[in-house]
Scaffold this motif. Structure first.
Motif, PDB file in Angstrom:
ATOM      1  N   HIS A  74      46.497  24.038  -0.778  1.00 18.04           N
ATOM      2  CA  HIS A  74      45.860  25.148  -1.482  1.00 18.04           C
ATOM      3  C   HIS A  74      46.927  26.160  -1.848  1.00 18.04           C
ATOM      4  O   HIS A  74      47.564  26.726  -0.970  1.00 18.04           O
ATOM      5  CB  HIS A  74      44.810  25.811  -0.592  1.00 18.04           C
ATOM      6  N   CYS A  75      47.105  26.386  -3.145  1.00 17.98           N
ATOM      7  CA  CYS A  75      48.113  27.348  -3.594  1.00 17.98           C
ATOM      8  C   CYS A  75      47.403  28.546  -4.209  1.00 17.98           C
ATOM      9  O   CYS A  75      46.449  28.376  -4.966  1.00 17.98           O
ATOM     10  CB  CYS A  75      49.013  26.685  -4.634  1.00 17.98           C
ATOM     11  N   PRO A  76      47.831  29.753  -3.875  1.00 23.55           N
ATOM     12  CA  PRO A  76      47.181  30.943  -4.440  1.00 23.55           C
ATOM     13  C   PRO A  76      47.238  30.952  -5.967  1.00 23.55           C
ATOM     14  O   PRO A  76      46.330  31.479  -6.619  1.00 23.55           O
ATOM     15  CB  PRO A  76      48.001  32.109  -3.876  1.00 23.55           C
ATOM     16  N   ASP A  77      48.265  30.345  -6.550  1.00 20.64           N
ATOM     17  CA  ASP A  77      48.378  30.324  -8.010  1.00 20.64           C
ATOM     18  C   ASP A  77      47.796  29.077  -8.646  1.00 20.64           C
ATOM     19  O   ASP A  77      47.109  29.148  -9.653  1.00 20.64           O
ATOM     20  CB  ASP A  77      49.855  30.433  -8.436  1.00 20.64           C
ATOM     21  N   CYS A  78      48.108  27.929  -8.071  1.00 21.33           N
ATOM     22  CA  CYS A  78      47.739  26.671  -8.730  1.00 21.33           C
ATOM     23  C   CYS A  78      46.409  26.111  -8.269  1.00 21.33           C
ATOM     24  O   CYS A  78      45.946  25.103  -8.806  1.00 21.33           O
ATOM     25  CB  CYS A  78      48.810  25.613  -8.510  1.00 21.33           C
ATOM     26  N   GLY A  79      45.818  26.683  -7.255  1.00 18.82           N
ATOM     27  CA  GLY A  79      44.557  26.126  -6.755  1.00 18.82           C
ATOM     28  C   GLY A  79      44.814  24.937  -5.852  1.00 18.82           C
ATOM     29  O   GLY A  79      45.750  24.934  -5.064  1.00 18.82           O
TER      30      GLY A  79
ATOM     31  N   ARG B 287      54.875  24.477   1.180  1.00 16.30           N
ATOM     32  CA  ARG B 287      55.354  24.844  -0.143  1.00 16.30           C
ATOM     33  C   ARG B 287      54.452  24.183  -1.181  1.00 16.30           C
ATOM     34  O   ARG B 287      54.082  23.023  -1.038  1.00 16.30           O
ATOM     35  CB  ARG B 287      56.778  24.280  -0.266  1.00 16.30           C
ATOM     36  N   CYS B 288      54.088  24.935  -2.215  1.00 19.01           N
ATOM     37  CA  CYS B 288      53.257  24.333  -3.256  1.00 19.01           C
ATOM     38  C   CYS B 288      54.100  23.332  -4.038  1.00 19.01           C
ATOM     39  O   CYS B 288      55.138  23.675  -4.569  1.00 19.01           O
ATOM     40  CB  CYS B 288      52.709  25.395  -4.208  1.00 19.01           C
ATOM     41  N   PRO B 289      53.645  22.086  -4.132  1.00 19.08           N
ATOM     42  CA  PRO B 289      54.444  21.071  -4.824  1.00 19.08           C
ATOM     43  C   PRO B 289      54.522  21.332  -6.329  1.00 19.08           C
ATOM     44  O   PRO B 289      55.391  20.796  -6.994  1.00 19.08           O
ATOM     45  CB  PRO B 289      53.703  19.759  -4.548  1.00 19.08           C
ATOM     46  N   LYS B 290      53.631  22.192  -6.834  1.00 20.18           N
ATOM     47  CA  LYS B 290      53.597  22.413  -8.277  1.00 20.18           C
ATOM     48  C   LYS B 290      54.501  23.587  -8.671  1.00 20.18           C
ATOM     49  O   LYS B 290      55.385  23.444  -9.502  1.00 20.18           O
ATOM     50  CB  LYS B 290      52.155  22.708  -8.693  1.00 20.18           C
ATOM     51  N   CYS B 291      54.306  24.763  -8.033  1.00 25.97           N
ATOM     52  CA  CYS B 291      55.034  25.948  -8.452  1.00 25.97           C
ATOM     53  C   CYS B 291      56.084  26.374  -7.439  1.00 25.97           C
ATOM     54  O   CYS B 291      56.879  27.273  -7.712  1.00 25.97           O
ATOM     55  CB  CYS B 291      54.072  27.113  -8.688  1.00 25.97           C
ATOM     56  N   GLY B 292      56.084  25.757  -6.275  1.00 28.38           N
ATOM     57  CA  GLY B 292      57.122  26.069  -5.303  1.00 28.38           C
ATOM     58  C   GLY B 292      56.842  27.279  -4.434  1.00 28.38           C
ATOM     59  O   GLY B 292      57.674  27.647  -3.600  1.00 28.38           O
TER      60      GLY B 292
HETATM   61 ZN    ZN Z   1      51.291  26.652  -6.652  1.00 27.54          ZN
END
Ligand code: ZN
Ligand code: ANZ
Length: 864
Positions: free
Chosen positions: A439-444, A481-486
């Motif tokens: 779960h990423c605060p930015d990417c969902g 770590r978010c795999p999409k945005c880091g």
């Molecule tokens: Zn993210």
């Protein structure tokens, strides 16, 4: 020493089988395969009698098929994740992993002692990362294809403990730990879209002839297909539409009120601003605290509250009050019910309770019902009344007619509804396979990249404070770590998967259990799957088997397998039961707590009160009627234990424990042992004996015939229905026939050969059942290697036929004598022989014979 001593024999052969790698198999192209699987155990501590029985049945089939020339896959492993490990960890202050691995070691040793023919090189435990990493991989594939999705759904929640509870942890609505009321709480959870396959799973229930009917019936009912109609009701002074699902569109003119599930989104909307708003909110809140499983709901008294709104019956314009009611399920149909009190009992009870109108629209033949006075709903068929243009039709035809009319006018349409729900797989537990999402605060919600698998369950975690999963609070695990945005402050999904997920594909994993490139090696699965024979308890008739069938369809959709049904044949074995004993004061008693008095008096060792012998019930700790397999193994050995389990009942029936039965099994083996001991020296070993029947007569001729007949009966009983109890009785008869032969009389070569042949056949036929015993005798007969490597004996049909038959002689219908005649001898010959019989002559005593009746192959009756 000529006594049968199982302990020494059993270890000797188990060691030898292992050294010879007797049970190791590989794909042997060109050889016909047979995949025999028993449901793998949960490593709960020790093997119990239910396991012993299940695995003995399977082992006999595996060994038999092997002797029939099949390349047999027979694996074993551990369904190792799950709640009991967590509970035990809390109770004993150990770690679930430690508890689990210790239990596996104990139980593995017990299974080895039973002499089961598993290819142990294929052993797997579902709690190992090498296993669940592929489950995580599959989860990602399913997310990508929309086969797995997230939605908000209710869980049992304990506020004081701040934890989610499994259904088993809720006892009469209370938390098992703190005793406070459990409430329902909405959480975001992952679901597998099994409903996409509802129709396919249902249709194929008819294509499983190798399954017991009761199991396919349970599956059909669970899937629960209903054909009916969806009907749209407009809400007065509003744009809202209430859609209902009904199986009885013929009753639509009799719908007098509407019931919405308390969770239905229209409920607060309709109540808003009406005088009912507060009452509705209170009701919804109260219901939300209750267990909303359909089972619980059936037991509640039906109740509801008016929402303040009305909807319009689209067929007759009737104004219908809209209620919210506890019996309406959000999960079924559309979550709304058009209530027809005259023809549905539940609606009728509700209508009487809240004084709502009852209008009859289906009239019973030759009778007129009045809605105001009727005492129960009329649910059978009849003639349409009060239904406008449809009056006078039979209600069955009206279903079609009304549905067609509604379809044409945009009021409703024919639909199908399934009881089956999507499979919620999120568990807020520790001891399970982590769900690989972030779960990423930015990417969902972001899937874990394949390269990062497996997401390993941290086993070093200091665990289970307050019974809660530690994963959410374990920063080293949860923070990632978010795999999409880091972003460095993303959070892992800390729920784990339902353990039914692991058991939905383990049978495919067994085909190539060490595969590191995927869930399995496709070539191995192509060779071994589907499972030819699956054996397990009927308690898994629904969920495990349905989920496994579903998973196989998922794998097929992904192109990973080329079949839909994982289990060609299924055998559900019965339970192992034993009588219970109870004291009026102390409840169930262990046998050692009962003091035997004179005759049938038995008393409680604690209070001296008379004990009662209770019902025969499934062995369970709580009933104190458990037999520990280890005790049997110590006292009698594995072969007697196996023999008893098979002899006491056919596999699908319940087996009742009996000490005498075990004793009897042991004595039978001793009998065969002594027989071999006496005869083997006389027949110079038995190896390769076959007899020429033409040179035989008397008891040896019959023994030769009996041997062929036994092979035939045994083979048929195994092939047709795995009835090992009758298999064993057939062999017992053969053993009796051998014992009946008088050794001193005929010891020519032909008789010796016949005896050798009968002995050798006995050992071959018993080999799958009592393998250590038979290998020992096989060796004594002068053979090399395990009897398992030999071909199953064949029989000569002609040799099974009796050429002589016993004829009884009656005088005036009473049995007086017998004689032996050639098979199919003509009645005239039978008459002559009977009248010549000395005893008959004595009975007739010179009186005139009125009539003599002779029935071929049966009897002669002399009437005087
Ligand atoms: Zn993210
Ligand atoms: C009107 C009606 C009249 C119904 C009648 C039955 C008898 P099965 O057969 O199990 O599929 N129903 C529909 N949705 C529901 C829900 N969400 N919660 C509770 N009950 C619901 O059951 C279908 C029937 O169950 C439907 O047909 C509906 O009641 C009710 F004389 O509609 B019937």
């Amino acid at each position: 020493d000529s006594r049968y001593q199982p302990q020494a024999i059993e270890t000797k052969w188990q060691d030898r089988w292992q050294a010879d790698q007797l049970f190791k198999v590989n794909e042997a192209l060109g050889r016909e395969k047979y995949y025999l699987l028993e449901m793998f155990p949960y490593p709960s501590g020790k093997i119990h009698m239910g396991h012993v029985r299940n695995y003995t049945i399977g082992d006999v089939v595996a060994r038999y098929k092997r002797m029939r020339g099949f390349n047999v896959l027979h694996p074993m492993g551990w369904d190792a994740f799950g709640m009991p490990a967590e509970n035990a960890a809390i109770a004993n202050r150990t770690h679930p992993a430690q508890w689990t691995y210790e239990n596996i070691a104990t139980m593995r040793a017990q299974l080895k002692r039973m002499g089961f023919s598993y290819d142990w090189d294929r052993e797997l435990a579902t709690c190992r990362p090498e296993y669940y990493r592929w489950e995580q991989w599959l989860f990602l594939q399913m997310v990508e294809r929309g086969m797995a999705y997230r939605k908000e759904s209710y869980v049992n929640w304990c506020e004081p403990c701040q934890t989610v509870l499994a259904n088993e942890q809720v006892e009469a609505g209370m938390c098992w730990r703190c005793g406070k009321p459990v409430r329902q709480k909405k959480l975001w959870q992952w679901f597998f879209k099994i409903t996409d396959f509802a129709e396919d799973l249902l249709v194929h229930c008819d294509l499983l002839p190798g399954w017991p009917d009761k199991v396919t019936t349970m599956q059909r009912n669970w899937i629960g297909k209903s054909v009916g109609a969806e009907i749209r009701f407009g809400v007065e002074n509003s744009d809202a539409i209430i859609s209902v699902f009904t199986t009885r569109p013929d009753t639509v003119f009799g719908a007098t009120f509407m019931c919405l599930a308390p969770e239905h989104p229209l409920v607060p909307e309709l109540a808003a601003g009406t005088a009912q708003e507060a009452a509705v909110a209170a009701f919804v809140e109260r219901i939300s605290l209750q267990d909303r499983s359909s089972k619980a709901i059936e037991s509640y008294e039906k109740e509801g509250v008016f929402t303040g709104a009305y909807c319009i019956n689209p067929m007759n314009g009737r104004r219908m009050p809209v209620y919210t009611a506890n019996f309406a399920l959000m999960e079924y149909g559309t979550g709304a019910v058009m209530s027809v009190p005259a023809h549905d009992q539940r609606d009728f009870d509700f209508a009487r309770k809240y004084d709502l109108p009852v209008i009859v629209v289906v009239s019973p033949p030759g009778e007129t019902l009045d809605g105001a006075t009727m005492e129960a709903a009329y649910t059978a068929d009849g003639t349409m009344v009060n239904s406008g243009d449809f009056n006078g039709q039979g209600n069955r035809e009206a279903i079609e007619a009304i549905t067609g009319y509604m379809d044409k006018n945009g009021i409703g349409k024919k639909t199908v509804s399934f009881r089956l729900r999507d499979w919620g797989i999120s568990r807020q537990r520790y001891w399970g396979a982590p769900i690989p999402m972030i779960h990423c605060p930015d990417c969902g919600i972001v899937p874990v990249p394949e390269a990062d698998l497996p997401i390993v369950l941290p086993e070093e975690a200091d665990l289970l404070e307050g019974g809660r999963s530690p994963l959410a609070g374990l920063e080293s695990f949860a923070r990632t770590r978010c795999p999409k945005c880091g972003r460095e402050d993303a959070r892992r999904e800390t729920d784990t998967m339902d353990t039914f997920v692991e058991s939905s594909w383990y049978f495919e994993r067994y085909c190539s259990p060490r595969c590191e490139t995927g869930m399995f090696d496709p070539a191995a699965v192509d060779y071994w799957m589907p499972v030819d024979q699956y054996i397990g308890g009927v308690e898994h008739a629904i969920l495990h088997l349905l989920y496994s069938r579903y998973f196989t369809r998922v794998l097929e959709t992904l192109g990973l397998v080329h079949f839909k049904e994982p289990f060609t044949r299924l055998l559900t074995q019965g339970m192992v039961c034993k009588e219970t004993t109870a004291c009026p004061e102390h409840g169930f008693l262990f046998p050692e707590q009962v003091i035997d008095g004179d005759g049938s008096d038995r008393t409680c060792s604690q209070c001296g009160k008379a004990v009662t012998v209770g019902r025969v019930e499934k062995m369970s700790k709580s009933k104190k009627n458990v037999i520990d397999p280890n005790v049997l193994l110590d006292q009698y050995g594995a072969d007697t234990t196996r023999l008893f389990c098979l002899f006491a009942a056919p596999p699908e029936r319940d087996l009742e424990w009996s000490e005498q039965g075990v004793e009897g099994s042991f004595r039978f083996l001793q009998r065969v042992w002594r027989l071999a001991d006496r005869w083997l020296p006389l027949v110079d070993g038995a190896a390769g004996r076959s007899a020429d029947p033409k040179s035989l007569d008397g008891p040896f001729k019959e023994l030769y015939r009996k041997t062929h007949e036994t092979v035939k009966r045994v083979t048929q009983d195994i092939e047709e229905r795995f009835h090992f109890n009758t298999v064993i009785s057939a062999v017992m008869e053969l053993v009796n026939a051998m014992q009946a032969v008088d050794d001193a009389a005929h010891l020519d070569e032909a008789s010796k050969a016949t005896m050798g042949f009968a002995l050798e056949t006995t050992v071959l036929l018993l080999a799958p059942i009592v393998p250590h015993f038979c290998d020992e005798l096989w060796e004594a007969m002068g053979h090399e290697g395990s009897v398992l490597l030999c071909a199953w004996p064949t029989f000569d049909e002609a040799a099974t036929v009796k050429d002589e038959i016993e004829i009884v002689i009656q005088v005036n219908g009473k049995l007086r004598s017998r004689f032996s005649a050639a098979l199919d001898a003509d009645p005239e010959t039978l008459k002559q022989t009977a009248l010549a019989d000395e005893r008959i002559a004595a009975f007739i005593g010179g009186k005139p014979v009125k009539k003599v009746i002779a029935v071929k192959n049966k009897l002669v009756n002399v009437v005087v």
